[in-house]
Design a protein around this motif. Structure first.
Motif, PDB file in Angstrom:
ATOM      1  N   ALA A 152     -22.903  12.503 -13.649  1.00 17.72           N
ATOM      2  CA  ALA A 152     -21.452  12.542 -13.811  1.00 17.72           C
ATOM      3  C   ALA A 152     -21.019  11.289 -14.568  1.00 17.72           C
ATOM      4  N   LEU A 153     -19.981  11.417 -15.389  1.00 20.50           N
ATOM      5  CA  LEU A 153     -19.499  10.292 -16.193  1.00 20.50           C
ATOM      6  C   LEU A 153     -17.980  10.265 -16.171  1.00 20.50           C
ATOM      7  N   ILE A 154     -17.423   9.165 -15.662  1.00 15.49           N
ATOM      8  CA  ILE A 154     -15.973   8.963 -15.623  1.00 15.49           C
ATOM      9  C   ILE A 154     -15.667   7.662 -16.348  1.00 15.49           C
ATOM     10  N   ARG A 155     -14.753   7.707 -17.303  1.00 13.21           N
ATOM     11  CA  ARG A 155     -14.323   6.503 -18.009  1.00 13.21           C
ATOM     12  C   ARG A 155     -12.839   6.265 -17.731  1.00 13.21           C
ATOM     13  N   ALA A 156     -12.469   4.986 -17.676  1.00  8.56           N
ATOM     14  CA  ALA A 156     -11.073   4.632 -17.443  1.00  8.56           C
ATOM     15  C   ALA A 156     -10.832   3.212 -17.929  1.00  8.56           C
ATOM     16  N   THR A 157      -9.559   2.899 -18.147  1.00 14.12           N
ATOM     17  CA  THR A 157      -9.126   1.534 -18.454  1.00 14.12           C
ATOM     18  C   THR A 157      -8.119   1.125 -17.385  1.00 14.12           C
ATOM     19  N   LEU A 158      -8.297  -0.052 -16.816  1.00 19.02           N
ATOM     20  CA  LEU A 158      -7.477  -0.498 -15.696  1.00 19.02           C
ATOM     21  C   LEU A 158      -6.623  -1.706 -16.083  1.00 19.02           C
ATOM     22  N   LYS A 159      -5.362  -1.681 -15.645  1.00 13.51           N
ATOM     23  CA  LYS A 159      -4.454  -2.807 -15.813  1.00 13.51           C
ATOM     24  C   LYS A 159      -3.879  -3.206 -14.463  1.00 13.51           C
ATOM     25  N   ARG A 160      -3.522  -4.493 -14.360  1.00 16.93           N
ATOM     26  CA  ARG A 160      -2.847  -4.969 -13.155  1.00 16.93           C
ATOM     27  C   ARG A 160      -1.366  -4.607 -13.247  1.00 16.93           C
ATOM     28  N   THR A 161      -0.832  -4.075 -12.168  1.00 20.68           N
ATOM     29  CA  THR A 161       0.564  -3.638 -12.175  1.00 20.68           C
ATOM     30  C   THR A 161       1.521  -4.795 -12.420  1.00 20.68           C
ATOM     31  N   ALA A 162       1.233  -5.949 -11.848  1.00 17.71           N
ATOM     32  CA  ALA A 162       2.184  -7.060 -11.879  1.00 17.71           C
ATOM     33  C   ALA A 162       2.423  -7.598 -13.278  1.00 17.71           C
ATOM     34  N   ASP A 163       1.361  -7.746 -14.069  1.00 19.86           N
ATOM     35  CA  ASP A 163       1.516  -8.415 -15.361  1.00 19.86           C
ATOM     36  C   ASP A 163       0.948  -7.633 -16.542  1.00 19.86           C
ATOM     37  N   GLU A 164       0.502  -6.404 -16.322  1.00 23.15           N
ATOM     38  CA  GLU A 164      -0.050  -5.549 -17.381  1.00 23.15           C
ATOM     39  C   GLU A 164      -1.332  -6.113 -17.992  1.00 23.15           C
TER      40      GLU A 164
END
Length: 293
Positions: A152-164
């Protein structure tokens, strides 16, 4: 004629530090393609390589701080009285499969270096310790690493809510059928790839188009899917982790919410994987980044 052998002396050598690595995606040891180095707290400018043995163990032999201890006999008395030195290990993959990381170690070390260093264990480290075999350091897939058959392969990009800002160093755990299925780690840009053996297959049928049917008869072909839940571990109150994160710090992070939408706030729900397809997780608004809160 009887020949008598007289033993004049016995010389033994004990490796002061041995490290094994585990591919969390493929579920197998990693014995080649790694650059593993050590810096001591006493001499941080002196970099020493750990050489891979024939059995895939990376071994530190020639650091000045431990050179005198390598001639010990490895007995209980030796380990009870030996003086230890602090080292920082840095692991990099020359083939680009894994993200780099650093590890704290005391040498000489009896047995293989273990990734379980905190007491009591945090939940993330507890999950890792139960998922990777004892005596191995787990390695996390790089964001650009390709998948493979049966994975299985899942890709994502994550940002912090407080400061983007990129949520670098976020540890993401995939769970399926109530069990841990795999791990991913966000790099300095917040990008991550979760690659893991496809969970126990849920089989359903669909009616393909005439082109999809090999016999052109309209017979149903099987599709294999799995439902996966993602959990994130990230210290939102702390500064982002370094480009080469410390394993102890990343594995000691508290759980954080993984959001599919920042405003109005919406927690990411279950995901459906299909065998053979890559899943790119985006926000409910179609943005490429998820949020860690």
């Amino acid at each position: 004629m009887t020949v008598q052998i007289r033993i004049l002396d016995t010389v033994t050598r004990t490796a002061p530090l041995g490290v094994r690595f585990w591919d969390l995606a493929a579920h197998r040891p990693v014995s080649e393609g790694l650059s593993v180095t050590a810096r001591s707290a006493a001499r941080p400018n002196l970099v020493r390589p750990l050489r891979p043995s024939a059995s895939g163990v990376h071994v530190l032999h020639d650091a000045p701080e431990v050179s005198a201890t390598t001639w010990g006999d490895g007995s209980d008395a030796y380990w009870a009285g030996v003086a230890r030195s602090a080292f920082t290990l840095e692991v990099r993959d020359l083939k680009g499969r894994f993200l780099p990381l650093t590890l704290a170690a005391l040498a000489p070390h009896k047995g293989y270096l273990t990734a379980v260093v905190a007491s009591p264990l945090g939940e993330a480290q507890d999950l890792l310790a139960a998922y990777a075999p004892p005596g191995f350091i787990p390695l996390f897939s790089a964001p650009a690493r390709p998948g493979g058959a049966g994975l299985a392969l899942i890709r994502a990009t994550l940002k912090r809510t407080a400061d983007e800002a990129p949520a670098a160093g976020t540890l993401v755990v995939a769970k399926a059928l109530g069990e841990v299925a795999g791990f991913g780690l966000a790099d300095a840009r917040g990008d991550l790839a979760l690659i893991f053996p496809f969970p126990e297959l849920e089989r359903r049928a669909f009616t393909p188009s005439p082109v999809a049917s090999s016999a052109n008869t309209g017979a149903a072909l099987p599709v294999f899917t799995a439902t996966v839940t993602l959990r994130a571990f990230h210290d939102v109150a702390a500064a982002p982790l370094a480009d080469v994160p410390d394993f102890t710090r990343l594995a000691s992070q508290p759980e954080a919410a993984l959001l599919a939408r920042k405003s109005p706030r919406s927690v990411l729900g279950d995901l459906t994987l299909q065998l053979g397809d890559e899943l790119r997780v985006e926000t409910l608004g179609g943005l490429r980044s998820l949020y860690v809160d």
